[in-house]
Design a protein around this motif. Structure first.
Motif, PDB file in Angstrom:
ATOM      1  N   THR A 138       0.849  -1.246  -0.022  1.00  0.00           N
ATOM      2  CA  THR A 138       0.007  -0.075   0.131  1.00  0.00           C
ATOM      3  C   THR A 138       1.065   1.133   0.122  1.00  0.00           C
ATOM      4  OG1 THR A 138      -1.702  -1.098   1.392  1.00  0.00           O
ATOM      5  CG2 THR A 138      -1.781   1.172   1.262  1.00  0.00           C
ATOM      6  N   PHE A 139       0.619   2.000  -0.815  1.00  0.00           N
ATOM      7  CA  PHE A 139       1.644   3.206  -1.098  1.00  0.00           C
ATOM      8  C   PHE A 139       1.188   4.672  -0.820  1.00  0.00           C
ATOM      9  CE2 PHE A 139       3.071  -0.044  -3.654  1.00  0.00           C
ATOM     10  CZ  PHE A 139       4.708  -0.010  -3.732  1.00  0.00           C
ATOM     11  N   GLY A 140       0.097   4.706   0.060  1.00  0.00           N
ATOM     12  CA  GLY A 140      -0.578   5.806   0.326  1.00  0.00           C
ATOM     13  C   GLY A 140      -2.053   5.664   1.141  1.00  0.00           C
ATOM     14  N   ILE A 141      -2.642   6.781   1.583  1.00  0.00           N
ATOM     15  CA  ILE A 141      -3.814   6.767   2.230  1.00  0.00           C
ATOM     16  C   ILE A 141      -4.765   7.801   1.881  1.00  0.00           C
ATOM     17  CG2 ILE A 141      -4.935   7.053   4.684  1.00  0.00           C
ATOM     18  CD1 ILE A 141      -2.387   6.422   6.144  1.00  0.00           C
ATOM     19  N   PRO A 142      -5.983   7.460   1.217  1.00  0.00           N
ATOM     20  CA  PRO A 142      -7.109   8.309   0.798  1.00  0.00           C
ATOM     21  C   PRO A 142      -7.438   9.230   1.885  1.00  0.00           C
ATOM     22  CG  PRO A 142      -8.072   6.376   1.154  1.00  0.00           C
ATOM     23  CD  PRO A 142      -6.548   5.826   1.496  1.00  0.00           C
ATOM     24  N   VAL A 143      -7.339  10.783   1.577  1.00  0.00           N
ATOM     25  CA  VAL A 143      -7.654  11.538   2.543  1.00  0.00           C
ATOM     26  C   VAL A 143      -9.260  11.783   2.537  1.00  0.00           C
ATOM     27  CG1 VAL A 143      -5.525  12.876   2.783  1.00  0.00           C
ATOM     28  CG2 VAL A 143      -7.191  13.525   0.957  1.00  0.00           C
ATOM     29  N   GLY A 144      -9.777  11.078   1.598  1.00  0.00           N
ATOM     30  CA  GLY A 144     -11.191  11.260   1.291  1.00  0.00           C
ATOM     31  C   GLY A 144     -11.530  10.735  -0.020  1.00  0.00           C
ATOM     32  N   ALA A 145     -12.718  10.787  -0.229  1.00  0.00           N
ATOM     33  CA  ALA A 145     -13.309  10.193  -1.484  1.00  0.00           C
ATOM     34  C   ALA A 145     -14.443  10.905  -2.048  1.00  0.00           C
ATOM     35  CB  ALA A 145     -13.782   8.659  -1.583  1.00  0.00           C
ATOM     36  N   ASN A 146     -14.415  11.189  -3.495  1.00  0.00           N
ATOM     37  CA  ASN A 146     -15.820  11.522  -4.047  1.00  0.00           C
ATOM     38  C   ASN A 146     -16.206  10.563  -5.098  1.00  0.00           C
ATOM     39  OD1 ASN A 146     -14.203  12.470  -6.217  1.00  0.00           O
ATOM     40  ND2 ASN A 146     -13.857  14.423  -5.167  1.00  0.00           N
ATOM     41  N   THR A 147     -17.212  11.016  -5.675  1.00  0.00           N
ATOM     42  CA  THR A 147     -17.741   9.998  -6.711  1.00  0.00           C
ATOM     43  C   THR A 147     -19.061  10.494  -7.424  1.00  0.00           C
ATOM     44  OG1 THR A 147     -18.066   7.720  -7.375  1.00  0.00           O
ATOM     45  CG2 THR A 147     -19.575   8.606  -5.281  1.00  0.00           C
ATOM     46  N   LEU A 148     -19.566   9.851  -8.214  1.00  0.00           N
ATOM     47  CA  LEU A 148     -20.654  10.424  -9.192  1.00  0.00           C
ATOM     48  C   LEU A 148     -22.009   9.733  -8.697  1.00  0.00           C
ATOM     49  CD1 LEU A 148     -19.065   9.993 -12.461  1.00  0.00           C
ATOM     50  CD2 LEU A 148     -19.448  12.005 -11.247  1.00  0.00           C
ATOM     51  N   ALA A 149     -23.297  10.497  -8.770  1.00  0.00           N
ATOM     52  CA  ALA A 149     -24.506  10.098  -8.581  1.00  0.00           C
ATOM     53  C   ALA A 149     -25.309  10.912  -9.712  1.00  0.00           C
ATOM     54  CB  ALA A 149     -25.016  10.246  -7.355  1.00  0.00           C
ATOM     55  N   ILE A 150     -26.615  11.029  -9.555  1.00  0.00           N
ATOM     56  CA  ILE A 150     -27.668  11.723 -10.461  1.00  0.00           C
ATOM     57  C   ILE A 150     -28.046  12.731  -9.592  1.00  0.00           C
ATOM     58  CG2 ILE A 150     -29.649  11.636 -11.940  1.00  0.00           C
ATOM     59  CD1 ILE A 150     -28.471   8.981 -12.975  1.00  0.00           C
ATOM     60  N   TYR A 151     -27.981  14.108  -9.924  1.00  0.00           N
ATOM     61  CA  TYR A 151     -28.614  15.000  -9.292  1.00  0.00           C
ATOM     62  C   TYR A 151     -30.101  15.147 -10.151  1.00  0.00           C
ATOM     63  CZ  TYR A 151     -24.832  17.062  -6.465  1.00  0.00           C
ATOM     64  OH  TYR A 151     -23.703  17.033  -5.746  1.00  0.00           O
ATOM     65  N   TYR A 152     -31.136  15.783  -9.409  1.00  0.00           N
ATOM     66  CA  TYR A 152     -32.495  15.813 -10.220  1.00  0.00           C
ATOM     67  C   TYR A 152     -33.108  17.125  -9.888  1.00  0.00           C
ATOM     68  CZ  TYR A 152     -34.835  13.683  -6.299  1.00  0.00           C
ATOM     69  OH  TYR A 152     -35.381  13.342  -4.936  1.00  0.00           O
ATOM     70  N   ASN A 153     -33.854  17.881 -10.702  1.00  0.00           N
ATOM     71  CA  ASN A 153     -34.662  19.191 -10.317  1.00  0.00           C
ATOM     72  C   ASN A 153     -36.164  18.609  -9.885  1.00  0.00           C
ATOM     73  OD1 ASN A 153     -36.304  21.382 -10.617  1.00  0.00           O
ATOM     74  ND2 ASN A 153     -34.994  22.100 -12.317  1.00  0.00           N
ATOM     75  N   GLN A 154     -36.527  18.777  -8.721  1.00  0.00           N
ATOM     76  CA  GLN A 154     -37.763  18.212  -8.295  1.00  0.00           C
ATOM     77  C   GLN A 154     -38.976  19.030  -8.863  1.00  0.00           C
ATOM     78  OE1 GLN A 154     -38.163  15.972  -5.562  1.00  0.00           O
ATOM     79  NE2 GLN A 154     -39.978  15.864  -6.815  1.00  0.00           N
ATOM     80  N   ASP A 155     -38.667  20.198  -9.305  1.00  0.00           N
ATOM     81  CA  ASP A 155     -39.789  20.991 -10.007  1.00  0.00           C
ATOM     82  C   ASP A 155     -39.986  20.363 -11.291  1.00  0.00           C
ATOM     83  OD1 ASP A 155     -39.764  22.576  -7.547  1.00  0.00           O
ATOM     84  OD2 ASP A 155     -38.731  24.260  -8.671  1.00  0.00           O
ATOM     85  N   VAL A 156     -38.891  19.909 -11.918  1.00  0.00           N
ATOM     86  CA  VAL A 156     -39.170  19.492 -13.348  1.00  0.00           C
ATOM     87  C   VAL A 156     -39.809  18.201 -13.180  1.00  0.00           C
ATOM     88  CG1 VAL A 156     -37.683  18.634 -15.320  1.00  0.00           C
ATOM     89  CG2 VAL A 156     -37.258  20.877 -14.301  1.00  0.00           C
ATOM     90  N   LEU A 157     -39.400  17.342 -12.142  1.00  0.00           N
ATOM     91  CA  LEU A 157     -39.803  16.017 -12.342  1.00  0.00           C
ATOM     92  C   LEU A 157     -41.444  16.011 -11.751  1.00  0.00           C
ATOM     93  CD1 LEU A 157     -36.989  15.069 -12.586  1.00  0.00           C
ATOM     94  CD2 LEU A 157     -37.326  13.541 -10.524  1.00  0.00           C
TER      95      LEU A 157
END
Length: 414
Positions: A138-157
């Protein structure tokens, strides 16, 4: 619940990370170190010394009894500069590095392992630490992570009669896009640009179909690319996705014209300030459930130094960044990085329960260099984003584009 511990050198003994706070280490560190200047590189040129991040780095140096001299580069320049410094014997003491680049630097022999520094990384989520592991080291430690998801516009939906909770697979998502466009709004926007951002955004659909990066032209991979091209053909996604970066997709979404956008944790604050109600759902896998999205975020690494006496203080600086409190502080500083440990995730959720969908997304995420790709990942990724570009622009069919990509990837890897 597991706690990350550090097996310290000499007479310092074992220190439990979860029990340490950022302020707790200061008195011991200051008394044990003779002072001096330690060098730190990171990929955040947008954060100067007066920023919260700049002050955070400075504070960890102070707690270790030294001055930290911080230099920031953009992500690509940082990797290149790090490789050059290794050749010249001028590597900094600490490098905070985008996770896919860890294997590139480790492959040169310029990084110390966490085992050599006495770090126990067993509490780090396996799917997150994997990006920094090669052949069991192991060559490092993650200081945190981000990733993807889907945002939606509640008014449009709401206007289209779409319930976000009903979106559980590709078919239900496509049905929702049809209803949104039929209501007079635009369906979904995403980043299909011909760069790593394009691969980053395509991977959840690629993996969500069951595809593997070692077989770019599999039927599952073709199905994923046909999903995207089908959305363009049917008018559910705009042609701008071909050149969209993640920033431009977000700008499109903020117009209020779109039902959905694929984007990341880094837009949480912006979403809260949008002129309409927003929500978040996981990117669905083809046949249901959450797709594995790629992990973003940086690893803290410690390059090899000629003067090994520096390592003890370097370890203290890294300790300060990788306590549970340290993970949470990094997470909130960058609004938001999700801590890489279960204890850190519980702590950040206690402060902000609205992050729960993002914690779930990070727990389901997957490192881009996983599947033993390591330093081969950039070669594969380039062919993948090229195939996406060719298919979205109509130059090739998804099958033909991915067949060519697989052949080119195999030739590049050798």
């Amino acid at each position: 619940m597991r706690k990350t511990t550090i097996r310290s050198w000499g007479v310092l003994g074992a220190v439990t990370l979860a029990a340490m706070s950022l302020t707790a280490c200061s008195s011991d560190a200051a008394s044990d170190d003779a002072g001096g200047t330690y060098t730190w590189w990171d990929p955040y040129p947008q954060h100067d010394a007066a920023s919260d991040w700049g002050k955070r780095v400075e504070a960890c140096g102070t707690e270790a009894g030294v001055t930290v001299e911080r230099t920031a580069y953009d992500t690509t320049a940082l990797t290149n500069q790090a490789l050059l410094s290794a050749q010249e014997g001028t590597s900094p003491d600490v490098i905070l590095l985008d996770n896919p680049a860890v294997s590139t630097l480790a492959d040169t022999g310029m990084l110390n392992t966490m085992e050599e520094f006495g770090f126990d990384t067993s509490a780090i989520d396996a799917n997150l630490i994997a990006a920094g592991q090669i052949d069991g080291d192991t060559f490092g430690i993650p200081v945190g992570a981000n990733t993807l998801a889907i945002y939606y516009n509640q008014d449009v939906l709401d206007a289209a009669g779409v319930d976000a909770a009903s979106i559980t697979d590709w078919a239900s998502l496509t049905d929702a896009l049809a209803k949104v466009t039929a209501s007079g709004k635009k369906g979904i926007t995403f980043a299909g640009i011909g760069t790593e951002e394009g691969s980053f955004q395509f991977l959840p659909w690629f993996w969500g179909a069951g595809a593997d990066l070692r077989e770019l032209d599999s039927p599952a991979a073709v199905a994923a690319l046909e999903l995207w091209t089908g959305w363009l053909t049917d008018g559910y996604a705009p042609n701008s996705v071909i050149s969209n970066s993640q920033n431009t997709t977000w700008e499109e979404f903020l117009t209020g014209d779109f039902g959905f956008v694929v984007n990341g944790t880094w837009q949480i604050n912006s979403a809260a300030e949008a002129g309409f109600a927003t929500g978040v759902i996981p990117i669905p896998a083809k046949d249901g459930g959450a797709a594995a999205a790629p992990t973003g975020g940086e690893f803290i690494t410690m390059p090899v130094q000629k003067d090994e006496a520096r390592y003890e203080t370097t370890r203290k600086i890294v300790e300060c960044m990788t306590t549970t409190d340290g993970f949470v502080e990094t997470g909130t500083t960058f609004a938001y990085y999700i801590p890489p440990t279960a204890e850190g995730q519980e702590a950040i959720l206690a402060a902000n329960p609205d992050l729960e969908p993002w914690v779930a997304a990070v727990n389901a995420a997957k490192g881009r260099t996983s599947d033993d790709l390591g330093t081969d990942y950039p070669k594969v990724s380039e062919q993948l984003w090229t195939a996406v570009q060719e298919a979205l622009s109509g130059v090739e069919t998804p099958q033909a584009a991915l067949t060519q990509a697989q052949e080119a990837a195999e030739a590049a890897i050798g």
